[in-house]
Structures are given as C-alpha cells and as structure tokens.
Design an enzyme around this catalytic site. Structure first.
Site, PDB file in Angstrom:
ATOM      1  CG  ASP A  27      -1.750   1.173   1.431  1.00 13.66           C
ATOM      2  OD1 ASP A  27      -1.662   2.113   0.626  1.00 13.66           O
ATOM      3  OD2 ASP A  27      -2.540   1.175   2.391  1.00 13.66           O
ATOM      4  CB  ILE A  28       1.520   3.875  -2.518  1.00 17.18           C
ATOM      5  CG1 ILE A  28       2.805   4.655  -2.852  1.00 17.18           C
ATOM      6  CG2 ILE A  28       0.282   4.747  -2.596  1.00 17.18           C
ATOM      7  CD1 ILE A  28       2.978   4.958  -4.306  1.00 17.18           C
TER       8      ILE A  28
ATOM      9  CG  ASN B  27      -9.097  13.420 -11.218  1.00 18.29           C
ATOM     10  OD1 ASN B  27      -9.110  14.641 -11.098  1.00 18.29           O
ATOM     11  ND2 ASN B  27      -9.703  12.619 -10.350  1.00 18.29           N
TER      12      ASN B  27
ATOM     13  N   GLY C  48      -9.595   4.735  -6.012  1.00 19.65           N
ATOM     14  CA  GLY C  48      -8.305   4.046  -6.143  1.00 19.65           C
ATOM     15  C   GLY C  48      -7.241   4.594  -5.231  1.00 19.65           C
TER      16      GLY C  48
ATOM     17  CG  ASP D 170      -6.676  10.943  -6.370  1.00 13.61           C
ATOM     18  OD1 ASP D 170      -6.070  11.560  -5.479  1.00 13.61           O
ATOM     19  OD2 ASP D 170      -7.284  11.497  -7.305  1.00 13.61           O
TER      20      ASP D 170
ATOM     21  CB  SER E 285      -2.648   4.955 -16.548  1.00 13.79           C
ATOM     22  OG  SER E 285      -2.668   6.354 -16.696  1.00 13.79           O
ATOM     23  CB  THR E 286      -2.438  -0.179 -14.160  1.00 16.65           C
ATOM     24  OG1 THR E 286      -2.232  -0.044 -12.743  1.00 16.65           O
ATOM     25  CG2 THR E 286      -1.161   0.132 -14.909  1.00 16.65           C
ATOM     26  N   GLY E 287      -5.521   1.265 -13.165  1.00 15.62           N
ATOM     27  CA  GLY E 287      -6.760   0.936 -12.457  1.00 15.62           C
ATOM     28  C   GLY E 287      -7.948   1.449 -13.248  1.00 15.62           C
TER      29      GLY E 287
ATOM     30  CE1 TYR F 184      -8.864   8.374 -15.227  1.00 19.97           C
ATOM     31  CE2 TYR F 184      -6.585   9.107 -15.382  1.00 19.97           C
ATOM     32  CZ  TYR F 184      -7.905   9.375 -15.107  1.00 19.97           C
ATOM     33  OH  TYR F 184      -8.280  10.639 -14.710  1.00 19.97           O
TER      34      TYR F 184
END
Ligand code: AR6
Length: 188
Positions: free
Chosen positions: A16-17, A30, A38, A40, A123-125, A127
């Site tokens: 988890d970041i 975004n 996500g 964000d 972008s891999t979620g 997006y």
C-alpha cells in the site's frame, strides 16, 4: 525484487503506497487534482483534509504532467500528483503521456533534491492501461531518467496485489538481461 542503476536502487514491492516511508509518494491523480477513487482516494484519506485544501489551490494538472504538495499526515513528506492518460489502444499519445507523467514526477523529485520516491502503477486501475504495457513504460522511463546525475537513491514501485507485482518482477528481470545499465541485486 531489487535492481541497481548507477547509484540508484529500484525496488519493487507488493503493498500500500500510503504507508511508504519515503521522501515522496506519487499519486495517480486526475486533471482536477480534487481526489477520486483508487490510490488517489487512499492517499487523500491517509493524508487528511489539508491535502485537498492544498490541491484546490493548484488549478488542476494536465494529463502527462505532475504537481507537488506536502504529505500532511502521511509518513512521506511530499505527494507528487501525476496525471496519467485514460487508456486507448493504438493511440500513440497514450504511451507518450504515460511516460511523461513518470518523467515529470522524477523531474519534480529532482528539483526538490529528494532521495527516495515511491510510484504506484499509474493509469492501470480506473484508467484501464494494461498492466504489462504500463510497467514496461514505467521502468524504461525511470531507467532512462537515471542516465543523468540525480539526488534519487531509491525508487520504489509499490504494486497492489500479487499479479501486478509479478508483472514488475518479470519485466525488471528481462530488462536487466538486455540493458547493461541495470543489474539485479539480491533481496534482503
Ligand atoms: N497503493 C498502491 N497501489 C494502489 C493502491 C494503494 N493504496 N490503491 C490502488 N492501487 P487507480 P488510475 C493500484 O485506479 O488508473 C482515481 O479515481 C491499482 O490497483 O488508482 O491512474 C483518480 O482520481 C492500480 O494498479 O489510478 C483518477 O480519476 C493502480 O494503483 C483515476 O482514478 C492505479 O489505479 C486514475 O486512474
């Protein structure tokens, strides 16, 4: 899995970041910079409402660009909000904009003389960018950036789930075989 490029260690981990203890974490934001789902959403929840108060003052951010804020209640001192593209197959702008989101994040980290930085898989979620294609661009952009002198000593890729981690580990291994700038390190 770890690898080295010059004086910088690349470290891929599953996790988890928001819990990363680094100088800055990168947010997959975004263009509004006003939060979302996500990663964000997780970053805004962990940082607290002061983060939204600061991002409201920034006037948004274009796709392919990035902006830096404080990290507030996060262990990381800063958040770099990068805006990746929504995936569209066969559009050459899409990989260019994803590489640009990574590069702009690295440039901001360098401008602030940061030593450690953590990236999610931008972008891999929501997006929709295919994980393997996005990973290739992320790693290549970072390795190319490290051709110049840098303050960065650690760049961590924090992957959500075993499958995303496996893609990064395999891609890093393959790139290390083909690219003499990159050498694999034994994990501790
Ligand atoms: N730590 C690390 N990675 C995570 C975490 C976490 N806590 N949570 C999710 N991921 P996404 P995008 C992974 O959708 O595709 C937002 O609403 C996730 O599994 O967060 O760039 C923004 O506001 C995926 O692999 O970002 C934008 O509107 C990766 O992070 C939009 O989504 C990115 O998934 C951006 O979409």
């Amino acid at each position: 899995m770890k690898a080295q490029v010059g004086q910088t260690v690349l470290h891929c981990v599953e996790g988890d970041i928001t819990t990363q203890v680094v100088d800055a974490i990168v947010n997959a934001a975004n263009e509004t910079l006003l939060g979302g789902g996500g990663v964000d959403g997780a970053i805004h929840r962990a940082a607290g409402p002061e983060l939204l108060a600061e991002t409201r003052t920034l006037g948004g951010c274009r796709t392919g660009d990035a902006k830096l804020t404080q990290g507030y209640r996060l262990p990381a001192r800063y958040v770099i909000h990068a805006v990746g593209p929504v995936y569209r197959a066969n559009d050459p702008d899409v990989p260019r904009l994803l590489a640009s989101a990574y590069r702009r994040s690295l440039e901001l980290a360098q401008q602030h003389q940061l030593a450690s930085l953590a990236f999610p898989a931008i972008s891999t979620g929501v997006y929709g960018y295919p994980q393997a294609e996005a990973c290739e661009i992320a790693l290549r952009t970072v390795v190319d950036f490290l051709d110049q002198p840098t303050s960065l000593r650690l760049i961590r890729f924090v992957l959500f789930g075993a499958q995303a981690y496996a893609v990064y580990a395999q891609t890093l291994q393959r790139m290390a075989q083909a690219d003499s700038r990159l050498s694999l390190l034994t994990d501790d």
